[in-house]
Every structure is written in C-alpha cells, then in structure tokens.
Scaffold this active site. Structure first.
Site, PDB file in Angstrom:
ATOM      1  N   GLU A 163      97.776 139.112 100.435  1.00 42.06           N
ATOM      2  CA  GLU A 163      97.158 140.175 101.231  1.00 42.06           C
ATOM      3  C   GLU A 163      97.549 141.595 100.840  1.00 42.06           C
ATOM      4  O   GLU A 163      98.141 142.321 101.650  1.00 42.06           O
ATOM      5  CB  GLU A 163      97.521 139.993 102.705  1.00 42.06           C
ATOM      6  CG  GLU A 163      97.003 138.734 103.328  1.00 42.06           C
ATOM      7  CD  GLU A 163      97.168 138.762 104.856  1.00 42.06           C
ATOM      8  OE1 GLU A 163      97.833 139.656 105.378  1.00 42.06           O
ATOM      9  OE2 GLU A 163      96.617 137.873 105.512  1.00 42.06           O
ATOM     10  N   GLU A 344      95.886 130.748 104.957  1.00 42.50           N
ATOM     11  CA  GLU A 344      96.521 130.916 106.281  1.00 42.50           C
ATOM     12  C   GLU A 344      95.468 130.806 107.364  1.00 42.50           C
ATOM     13  O   GLU A 344      94.342 131.270 107.188  1.00 42.50           O
ATOM     14  CB  GLU A 344      97.177 132.299 106.433  1.00 42.50           C
ATOM     15  CG  GLU A 344      98.431 132.491 105.645  1.00 42.50           C
ATOM     16  CD  GLU A 344      99.051 133.876 105.833  1.00 42.50           C
ATOM     17  OE1 GLU A 344      98.850 134.508 106.903  1.00 42.50           O
ATOM     18  OE2 GLU A 344      99.732 134.321 104.909  1.00 42.50           O
TER      19      GLU A 344
HETATM   20  C1  BGC Z   1     100.572 137.370 106.845  1.00 40.45           C
HETATM   21  C2  BGC Z   1     101.738 136.617 107.472  1.00 40.45           C
HETATM   22  C3  BGC Z   1     101.773 136.909 108.953  1.00 40.45           C
HETATM   23  C4  BGC Z   1     100.483 136.404 109.564  1.00 40.45           C
HETATM   24  C5  BGC Z   1     100.401 136.584 111.071  1.00 40.45           C
HETATM   25  C6  BGC Z   1      99.309 137.313 107.653  1.00 40.45           C
HETATM   26  O1  BGC Z   1      98.663 138.537 107.561  1.00 40.45           O
HETATM   27  O2  BGC Z   1     100.356 136.933 105.532  1.00 40.45           O
HETATM   28  O3  BGC Z   1     102.910 136.994 106.823  1.00 40.45           O
HETATM   29  O4  BGC Z   1     102.877 136.345 109.584  1.00 40.45           O
HETATM   30  O5  BGC Z   1      99.405 137.104 109.005  1.00 40.45           O
HETATM   31  O6  BGC Z   1     100.422 137.930 111.416  1.00 40.45           O
END
Ligand code: BGC
Length: 452
Positions: A163, A344
């Site tokens: 990101e 994610e």
């Molecule tokens: C990031 C993580 C973060 C997650 C939740 C993502 O943008 O890669 O490091 O913990 O979001 O905020």
C-alpha cells in the site's frame, strides 16, 4: 452462488506485518525503525510496537495455530532493520529468523507470501532521506536482493510493497503515521521515487529468484457499490471507482503507472513521467488488493454519502458492506486484466474473552462469510482469484490507533501474550476444509470444532 467452487489451489490464508506483530525491537542485532521511535503522543494511549504480539519469541506457537486452522498460506512482512541493521551490513541472525519461519511454515503445509516493505523503514534509511530521496532506490534494491537470495529457494510469492498509497498519504502528507511528516507538495516526488523503487525491486526479485516466482503489489484500493444493478448505475460506480471520484487517487494514481504504464495527472501534478514508465511498468503476475470498505462513504470522496443511521461499522468506524469485495475485484480486473490476490480483508472490533474463556466474534464470522460470498461471485463470473489472506492472523499493533482495534482471527492478551483462537478462526477452518463450499450453506448449521 454458482457451483463452480473455489479453485483447487486457492490460497486460503491470513496476513500480518513485522512491525505490527513481532516485537523484539532490540533483539537479534536489529536496529530501530521509524515506528519504534514514534513519539508517544502520536499513538493512541502512547502505545508502542516494541513488544506487540511478541511473535519474535512466539512464532512457533503462531505457526502451530495456523496449522490447526488449516491455513494454506500466510502473508508476512520482513523487517528491513532486522535484515540490514545499518547500511551495507547484513545481519545473519535476522536472516535466520525468517529462514526458520519459512521452513516451519512449509513443514506445516502453509505457503509463505513475503511482503518486503510494510511501512517499518529502518531509521538509518530515513536519515538518508527515506522516500523523499532517490538514494532509497539502490538501498531498497540491495535489501530486496539480500532477502530474495536468502528465501527464494523456498518462497515463491513476493510482494515488494504494501500500500504505497497509504503510507505516502498517512506518513508524508497527512503526518499521522511515522515519520509524521506533513507536506502535500511532496506528493509527486514521493510517488515517483516509490514507484521507481518498486520497479527496481520487481526486477531484482526476478533476477535473483532461485525458482519461478509470482510477484505482485499489494494496493490499498476501494470501489463504489452501485445503488442498483442497472447498466447505468454500474457504469457510474465504475467511473467513480476507476476514473475520477475516489478512484482517481485511490486506484488510478498508483495502478495506471504500475499496471498499465500510464502516468496520471491529478491536482495539477503527475504521479510519474512517461520517461519513467519503462522502469515503473514492470510485468506483474498478480494484483494484490487490500479491501475493507466501500468508497461510497469515504471522507475524501467528492460523492460522499452519509451512511444511513445504524449502518454496520467496524470499531474504527469503517462501514461494513460485503458487496464492495465483488465490485472492487470486478472493476480492477476489468481494467487491468491481472489475476487477483486478496492480500488483506478483515474487520476490527473490541473483542474480549467471555466468561467461558472463549472469544465469540459473531460480527467477524458474518463479515468473513459475507465478504467471501461476494468474492465467490467474482470467481463464478470467471475472474481469476488466486487466494484470500484475511487481515489479520493475530490481534496486533494497529499503527497510530494502538492496540484497541482488534483485527485478529486469534485474540492476543497483550499483557501475558496468551493467544485464544476466536470463533471466526474455527469458522474459517471449516470454510477452508470445504474449499469454500460451506459458504453456500446456512450458517446456523455449522458447529465449529474447538481448536483446543
Ligand atoms: C494495512 C495494515 C493495517 C490494516 C488495517 C492496511 O491498510 O496494510 O497494516 O493494519 O490496513 O488498518
């Protein structure tokens, strides 16, 4: 739900990052990162990542939990300052830590996915200018080479950066993440340097890899969910997601140059020039998408809607709407035509053990099922999706928000270090065991087995 099912080799996994889970900040020859020295007033309750989940000491227990959950993959990041504590110096203890982790994961049947940079820049790199100086490009290249030479005999999946859109925005423009700088005028310069470094890292992974590898960027992304599924509304949502609206800075600013070799202009500046495209537009094997919440309610969106009263949200106030999974995957695939990896997806809550000692998280269970059903819709329509890495394996250090937002499938007691798999971990295990086919069943028929 269609009947096609998830692909047989679908990577059902979970995700983490070094600074958020490892701790051991001064151990094994490691030097500080910019997050280790974050001033207490910049993080909620003055919390730090110095111990975090103590994964540095408990990693074997964590891998054993992953194995019990039946995970097929695990995405983690490497701490640059553990590998290279100072310029030109490689730390064998740091290499051994990740090498042992990889061996143990593979022995547990868990495929490692390695993120090379997830925001924890070594202090010594920052002192050389960080993302504001082109000096970082050869430094990042060298670090990438070292870690690829050390692990690529066993690691196939590589994600050079997590990101950049988020770390540039939060850390250098808005000043809410380390190194807490606030300079909107640096946007163009930062973006260009970051993209050049990414291009160099992709070439380096391919050059030094000891086996055929899969390389992709993990983008912070988003999409508008159309108000109705009519051609007009879908087209409007696509335009706002991929052309203007939030999509301009959220998706195109980074994706057009990196995935399509096209410079983007916004706010009167360019993200990079045509001249840089050869270096920036390196072929990638997949696009990693970090998907949480729709753009419809984003603060920075010109078309911002106020969520209706009572709209479901996570504990950080992000709207929960599983349809954004489908639309995000579809819009990105339609535009860039690369296989997708969900790098994610998850939700924060104020989870706590109940009187029975277990952690019941029905909201996360529903979140998981809902978002996965929407991902399945994309797969059924023929979009190649390689895997799903839930954020996160463990409750962890949520950057400037400290430890209150709990994103884990596994609860962590930050005082004792004890881990308790939540109900969502048990449900995820069932989903994985069935390769997703239970997603089409009534949730009430599932009786999650205990992991203990
Ligand atoms: C990031 C993580 C973060 C997650 C939740 C993502 O943008 O890669 O490091 O913990 O979001 O905020």
């Amino acid at each position: 739900m269609g009947n096609a099912g998830f692909p047989n080799d679908f990577l059902w996994g979970a995700s983490s990052s070094a600074a958020q889970i490892e701790g051991g900040w001064q151990e094994g020859g490691r030097t500080p990162s910019i997050w280790d020295i974050a001033p207490a007033k910049k993080v909620k309750q003055g919390e730090s990542c110095h111990t975090a989940c103590d994964h540095y000491h408990r990693w074997r227990e964590d891998v054993a939990l992953m194995q019990k959950m039946g995970l097929r993959s695990y995405r983690f990041s490497v701490s640059w300052s553990r590998i290279m504590p100072e310029e030109g110096k490689v730390n064998p203890t740091g290499i051994k830590f990740y090498s042992d982790l990889v061996d143990t994961l593979l022995a547990a049947g868990v495929e490692p996915l390695v993120t090379i940079y997830h925001w924890d820049m070594p202090l010594w790199v920052y002192k050389k200018g960080g993302w504001l100086s082109e000096a970082i490009i050869p430094l990042f290249q060298e670090y990438t080479r070292v870690i690829v030479e050390a692990l690529s005999d066993r690691v196939k999946w590589w994600i050079p950066m997590n990101e950049p859109g988020c770390f540039i925005m939060n850390a250098y423009l808005q000043g809410v993440h380390a190194p807490f700088r606030r300079d909107y005028l640096a946007l163009s310069k930062l973006t260009r340097i970051c993209m050049l470094a990414h291009g160099e890292a992709v070439k380096t992974v391919r050059k030094y890899a000891k086996q055929p590898v899969k390389v992709g960027m993990a983008f912070s992304t988003g999409a508008y969910v159309p108000d109705a599924e009519t051609p007009e509304k879908i087209e409007e949502a696509r335009r706002l997601s991929m052309e203007d609206g939030c999509g301009l800075m959220g998706n195109r600013w980074w994706m057009d140059p990196i995935l399509a070799g096209k410079p983007v202009r916004a706010y009167g500046v360019y993200s990079s020039s045509q001249r840089d495209m050869e270096q920036i537009h390196q072929p990638l094997d997949f696009v990693g998408l970090n998907i949480y919440t729709p753009y419809n309610y984003a603060d920075w969106g010109a078309n911002k809607q106020a969520p209706a009263p009572g709209t479901p949200k996570n504990s950080l106030g992000w709207v929960i709407d599983d349809r954004c999974m489908y639309w995000n995957v579809r819009f990105v695939y339609e535009k860039y035509r690369l296989p997708v990896m969900i790098t994610e997806n998850g939700m924060s809550d104020y989870d706590a053990p109940s009187l029975d000692g277990q952690v019941h998280d029905p909201k996360r269970v529903d979140f998981l099922i809902g978002y996965l059903r929407q991902l399945k819709r994309a797969i059924d329509e023929g979009i190649p999706v390689l895997g799903y890495q839930h954020w996160s394996i463990l409750d962890n250090f949520e950057w400037a928000e400290g430890y209150d937002p709990r994103f884990g499938l596994v609860y962590v007691d930050f005082q004792s270090g004890e881990r308790i798999p939540k109900d969502s971990a048990r449900v995820y295990k069932k989903i994985i065991e069935s390769n997703g086919s239970v997603l089409s069943k009534e949730v009430a028929t599932w009786v999650p087995d205990s992991l203990h």
